[in-house]
Design a protein around this motif. Structure first.
Motif, PDB file in Angstrom:
ATOM      1  N   ARG A  94      62.515  39.897  11.879  1.00  0.00           N
ATOM      2  CA  ARG A  94      62.001  38.532  12.001  1.00  0.00           C
ATOM      3  C   ARG A  94      61.652  37.941  10.635  1.00  0.00           C
ATOM      4  O   ARG A  94      61.737  36.719  10.451  1.00  0.00           O
ATOM      5  CB  ARG A  94      60.785  38.506  12.925  1.00  0.00           C
ATOM      6  N   HIS A  95      61.269  38.801   9.701  1.00  0.00           N
ATOM      7  CA  HIS A  95      60.917  38.304   8.370  1.00  0.00           C
ATOM      8  C   HIS A  95      62.157  37.736   7.667  1.00  0.00           C
ATOM      9  O   HIS A  95      62.069  36.712   6.980  1.00  0.00           O
ATOM     10  CB  HIS A  95      60.300  39.418   7.535  1.00  0.00           C
ATOM     11  N   LYS A  96      63.291  38.384   7.853  1.00  0.00           N
ATOM     12  CA  LYS A  96      64.528  37.903   7.240  1.00  0.00           C
ATOM     13  C   LYS A  96      64.943  36.561   7.828  1.00  0.00           C
ATOM     14  O   LYS A  96      65.567  35.745   7.148  1.00  0.00           O
ATOM     15  CB  LYS A  96      65.647  38.929   7.448  1.00  0.00           C
ATOM     16  N   LEU A  97      64.577  36.347   9.099  1.00  0.00           N
ATOM     17  CA  LEU A  97      64.965  35.119   9.786  1.00  0.00           C
ATOM     18  C   LEU A  97      63.878  34.053   9.735  1.00  0.00           C
ATOM     19  O   LEU A  97      64.081  32.929  10.211  1.00  0.00           O
ATOM     20  CB  LEU A  97      65.304  35.430  11.245  1.00  0.00           C
ATOM     21  N   GLY A  98      62.706  34.410   9.173  1.00  0.00           N
ATOM     22  CA  GLY A  98      61.607  33.459   9.073  1.00  0.00           C
ATOM     23  C   GLY A  98      61.019  33.086  10.417  1.00  0.00           C
ATOM     24  O   GLY A  98      60.637  31.926  10.639  1.00  0.00           O
ATOM     25  N   LEU A  99      60.926  34.053  11.339  1.00  0.00           N
ATOM     26  CA  LEU A  99      60.482  33.784  12.697  1.00  0.00           C
ATOM     27  C   LEU A  99      59.140  34.442  12.983  1.00  0.00           C
ATOM     28  O   LEU A  99      58.787  35.475  12.399  1.00  0.00           O
ATOM     29  CB  LEU A  99      61.516  34.317  13.699  1.00  0.00           C
ATOM     30  N   THR A 100      58.387  33.846  13.894  1.00  0.00           N
ATOM     31  CA  THR A 100      57.163  34.473  14.371  1.00  0.00           C
ATOM     32  C   THR A 100      57.521  35.585  15.350  1.00  0.00           C
ATOM     33  O   THR A 100      58.668  35.694  15.813  1.00  0.00           O
ATOM     34  CB  THR A 100      56.273  33.455  15.103  1.00  0.00           C
ATOM     35  N   ILE A 101      56.526  36.387  15.696  1.00  0.00           N
ATOM     36  CA  ILE A 101      56.745  37.445  16.678  1.00  0.00           C
ATOM     37  C   ILE A 101      57.202  36.843  18.006  1.00  0.00           C
ATOM     38  O   ILE A 101      58.133  37.348  18.646  1.00  0.00           O
ATOM     39  CB  ILE A 101      55.462  38.282  16.878  1.00  0.00           C
ATOM     40  N   GLU A 102      56.578  35.746  18.395  1.00  0.00           N
ATOM     41  CA  GLU A 102      56.934  35.110  19.668  1.00  0.00           C
ATOM     42  C   GLU A 102      58.363  34.567  19.630  1.00  0.00           C
ATOM     43  O   GLU A 102      59.128  34.725  20.592  1.00  0.00           O
ATOM     44  CB  GLU A 102      55.957  33.987  19.978  1.00  0.00           C
ATOM     45  N   GLU A 103      58.737  33.925  18.535  1.00  0.00           N
ATOM     46  CA  GLU A 103      60.089  33.374  18.413  1.00  0.00           C
ATOM     47  C   GLU A 103      61.136  34.482  18.409  1.00  0.00           C
ATOM     48  O   GLU A 103      62.178  34.371  19.066  1.00  0.00           O
ATOM     49  CB  GLU A 103      60.198  32.546  17.139  1.00  0.00           C
ATOM     50  N   MET A 104      60.846  35.553  17.679  1.00  0.00           N
ATOM     51  CA  MET A 104      61.786  36.672  17.632  1.00  0.00           C
ATOM     52  C   MET A 104      61.906  37.319  19.003  1.00  0.00           C
ATOM     53  O   MET A 104      63.005  37.706  19.432  1.00  0.00           O
ATOM     54  CB  MET A 104      61.314  37.704  16.603  1.00  0.00           C
ATOM     55  N   GLY A 105      60.781  37.421  19.702  1.00  0.00           N
ATOM     56  CA  GLY A 105      60.813  38.007  21.033  1.00  0.00           C
ATOM     57  C   GLY A 105      61.685  37.221  21.990  1.00  0.00           C
ATOM     58  O   GLY A 105      62.411  37.800  22.805  1.00  0.00           O
ATOM     59  N   GLU A 106      61.647  35.907  21.902  1.00  0.00           N
ATOM     60  CA  GLU A 106      62.475  35.085  22.777  1.00  0.00           C
ATOM     61  C   GLU A 106      63.956  35.251  22.454  1.00  0.00           C
ATOM     62  O   GLU A 106      64.801  35.275  23.355  1.00  0.00           O
ATOM     63  CB  GLU A 106      62.061  33.618  22.665  1.00  0.00           C
ATOM     64  N   ILE A 107      64.281  35.369  21.168  1.00  0.00           N
ATOM     65  CA  ILE A 107      65.677  35.590  20.780  1.00  0.00           C
ATOM     66  C   ILE A 107      66.161  36.932  21.306  1.00  0.00           C
ATOM     67  O   ILE A 107      67.254  37.041  21.876  1.00  0.00           O
ATOM     68  CB  ILE A 107      65.827  35.513  19.250  1.00  0.00           C
ATOM     69  N   ARG A 108      65.341  37.953  21.156  1.00  0.00           N
ATOM     70  CA  ARG A 108      65.751  39.282  21.606  1.00  0.00           C
ATOM     71  C   ARG A 108      65.848  39.335  23.137  1.00  0.00           C
ATOM     72  O   ARG A 108      66.698  40.039  23.687  1.00  0.00           O
ATOM     73  CB  ARG A 108      64.778  40.340  21.094  1.00  0.00           C
ATOM     74  N   TYR A 109      64.989  38.583  23.798  1.00  0.00           N
ATOM     75  CA  TYR A 109      65.087  38.515  25.256  1.00  0.00           C
ATOM     76  C   TYR A 109      66.421  37.897  25.677  1.00  0.00           C
ATOM     77  O   TYR A 109      67.078  38.403  26.595  1.00  0.00           O
ATOM     78  CB  TYR A 109      63.929  37.710  25.823  1.00  0.00           C
ATOM     79  N   ARG A 110      66.828  36.840  24.997  1.00  0.00           N
ATOM     80  CA  ARG A 110      68.118  36.216  25.320  1.00  0.00           C
ATOM     81  C   ARG A 110      69.265  37.177  25.032  1.00  0.00           C
ATOM     82  O   ARG A 110      70.267  37.208  25.764  1.00  0.00           O
ATOM     83  CB  ARG A 110      68.288  34.914  24.534  1.00  0.00           C
ATOM     84  N   GLU A 111      69.120  37.983  23.995  1.00  0.00           N
ATOM     85  CA  GLU A 111      70.141  39.000  23.709  1.00  0.00           C
ATOM     86  C   GLU A 111      70.191  40.033  24.829  1.00  0.00           C
ATOM     87  O   GLU A 111      71.275  40.499  25.223  1.00  0.00           O
ATOM     88  CB  GLU A 111      69.852  39.664  22.363  1.00  0.00           C
ATOM     89  N   MET A 112      69.022  40.369  25.365  1.00  0.00           N
ATOM     90  CA  MET A 112      68.977  41.340  26.457  1.00  0.00           C
ATOM     91  C   MET A 112      69.660  40.814  27.716  1.00  0.00           C
ATOM     92  O   MET A 112      70.249  41.590  28.481  1.00  0.00           O
ATOM     93  CB  MET A 112      67.529  41.715  26.782  1.00  0.00           C
ATOM     94  N   ILE A 113      69.569  39.533  27.959  1.00  0.00           N
ATOM     95  CA  ILE A 113      70.254  38.952  29.113  1.00  0.00           C
ATOM     96  C   ILE A 113      71.758  39.199  29.012  1.00  0.00           C
ATOM     97  O   ILE A 113      72.428  39.503  30.012  1.00  0.00           O
ATOM     98  CB  ILE A 113      69.944  37.449  29.215  1.00  0.00           C
ATOM     99  N   GLU A 114      72.284  39.104  27.806  1.00  0.00           N
ATOM    100  CA  GLU A 114      73.710  39.383  27.601  1.00  0.00           C
ATOM    101  C   GLU A 114      74.008  40.866  27.808  1.00  0.00           C
ATOM    102  O   GLU A 114      75.071  41.223  28.328  1.00  0.00           O
ATOM    103  CB  GLU A 114      74.143  38.930  26.202  1.00  0.00           C
ATOM    104  N   VAL A 115      73.082  41.722  27.409  1.00  0.00           N
ATOM    105  CA  VAL A 115      73.257  43.164  27.639  1.00  0.00           C
ATOM    106  C   VAL A 115      73.305  43.452  29.139  1.00  0.00           C
ATOM    107  O   VAL A 115      74.139  44.232  29.606  1.00  0.00           O
ATOM    108  CB  VAL A 115      72.111  43.965  26.979  1.00  0.00           C
ATOM    109  N   ALA A 116      72.412  42.830  29.897  1.00  0.00           N
ATOM    110  CA  ALA A 116      72.378  43.051  31.344  1.00  0.00           C
ATOM    111  C   ALA A 116      73.709  42.670  31.980  1.00  0.00           C
ATOM    112  O   ALA A 116      74.197  43.369  32.881  1.00  0.00           O
ATOM    113  CB  ALA A 116      71.242  42.245  31.965  1.00  0.00           C
ATOM    114  N   LYS A 117      74.311  41.586  31.491  1.00  0.00           N
ATOM    115  CA  LYS A 117      75.624  41.186  32.004  1.00  0.00           C
ATOM    116  C   LYS A 117      76.694  42.178  31.578  1.00  0.00           C
ATOM    117  O   LYS A 117      77.564  42.571  32.367  1.00  0.00           O
ATOM    118  CB  LYS A 117      75.975  39.795  31.487  1.00  0.00           C
ATOM    119  N   THR A 118      76.644  42.606  30.327  1.00  0.00           N
ATOM    120  CA  THR A 118      77.647  43.522  29.788  1.00  0.00           C
ATOM    121  C   THR A 118      77.653  44.851  30.532  1.00  0.00           C
ATOM    122  O   THR A 118      78.727  45.398  30.834  1.00  0.00           O
ATOM    123  CB  THR A 118      77.381  43.766  28.291  1.00  0.00           C
ATOM    124  N   LEU A 119      76.462  45.369  30.835  1.00  0.00           N
ATOM    125  CA  LEU A 119      76.355  46.663  31.501  1.00  0.00           C
ATOM    126  C   LEU A 119      76.318  46.540  33.023  1.00  0.00           C
ATOM    127  O   LEU A 119      76.253  47.554  33.717  1.00  0.00           O
ATOM    128  CB  LEU A 119      75.107  47.406  31.016  1.00  0.00           C
TER     129      LEU A 119
END
Length: 240
Positions: A46-71
């Motif tokens: 998150r530091h490299k992307l300049g994001l807060t913990i909450e913002e990074m968490g939302e991005i990673r959650y959206r990534e997980m949605i794609e994982v759920a579809k993939t698997l």
């Protein structure tokens, strides 16, 4: 067919190894559920992307949605417990989260990290202890089928804690503790690679661990209270 519940603390834990077996389990017709305790927002990425913990968490959650579809997960639940902070909260909070999922889903198999947590990270260690305690308590109560408790692991061939090239080495289990040696098909490996690729903000870390090369075509599990020699070929063989 079996119901299998994976419980891990962070996004990507399900893809660093378990994704291959998950793909095989879904192809075999088993129901596969995933409970992730945090959104993983505290990652240093998150530091490299300049994001807060909450913002990074939302991005990673959206990534997980794609994982759920993939698997092709039967169901995925992502909680928002404090990432990198499970050791600092009342352990009963983690235990209740695991217990609620087990009571609702009634799984045959529960899977989490081994006692060493693969990487030794404290969130992994807390999750192992909480899931093991809840599994045994609920099994004693007869609250769910709970035929098997499995721990993601890798066998230890001996040697130093770091690889010769200085790269990270996973925490490992003594070979005699390994009860399941699951061989992955080309399709299983492809599914793992595609699941990992969903974590677009985490690619440098994934590349640094060389997880795909380290896992190769085999994933290992310990089984609590069971001992198989030779090891089983999957988590659903030889239920008691």
């Amino acid at each position: 067919m079996a119901k299998i519940l994976y419980i891990f603390p962070h996004p990507d834990d399900e893809s660093f190894g378990p994704a291959g077996p998950i793909h095989a389990q879904r192809q075999a017709g088993h129901e596969v559920y995933l409970l992730t305790l945090t959104k993983g927002g505290a990652t240093s990425q998150r530091h490299k992307l300049g994001l807060t913990i909450e913002e990074m968490g939302e991005i990673r959650y959206r990534e997980m949605i794609e994982v759920a579809k993939t698997l092709d997960l039967t169901e995925m639940t992502v909680l928002d417990l404090p990432d990198s902070g499970l050791q600092d909260i009342d352990p009963r909070i983690v235990e209740r989260a695991a217990a609620d999922a087990i009571r609702r889903l009634q799984p045959d198999v529960v899977v989490t990290y081994a006692v060493h947590g693969m990487s030794g990270f404290h969130d992994h260690l807390v999750t192992h202890a909480a899931v093991k305690r809840v599994f045994l308590e609920l099994r004693d109560e007869g609250a769910a089928p709970l035929k098997r408790l499995a721990f993601l692991a890798m066998p230890d061939p001996g040697g130093a804690s770091m690889n010769a090239d200085g790269t990270f080495r996973f925490k490992l289990s003594a070979p005699e503790r390994i009860d399941v040696v699951q061989k992955l098909s080309a399709a299983d490996i492809d599914a793992m690679e595609r699941a990992l690729a969903c974590y677009k903000t985490y690619q440098s870390t994934i590349a640094g661990t060389r997880v795909v090369e380290r896992i190769g075509d085999t994933v290992y599990f310990e089984l609590f209270g069971e001992d198989f020699n030779p090891p089983l070929g999957s988590l659903t063989e030889h239920f008691k």
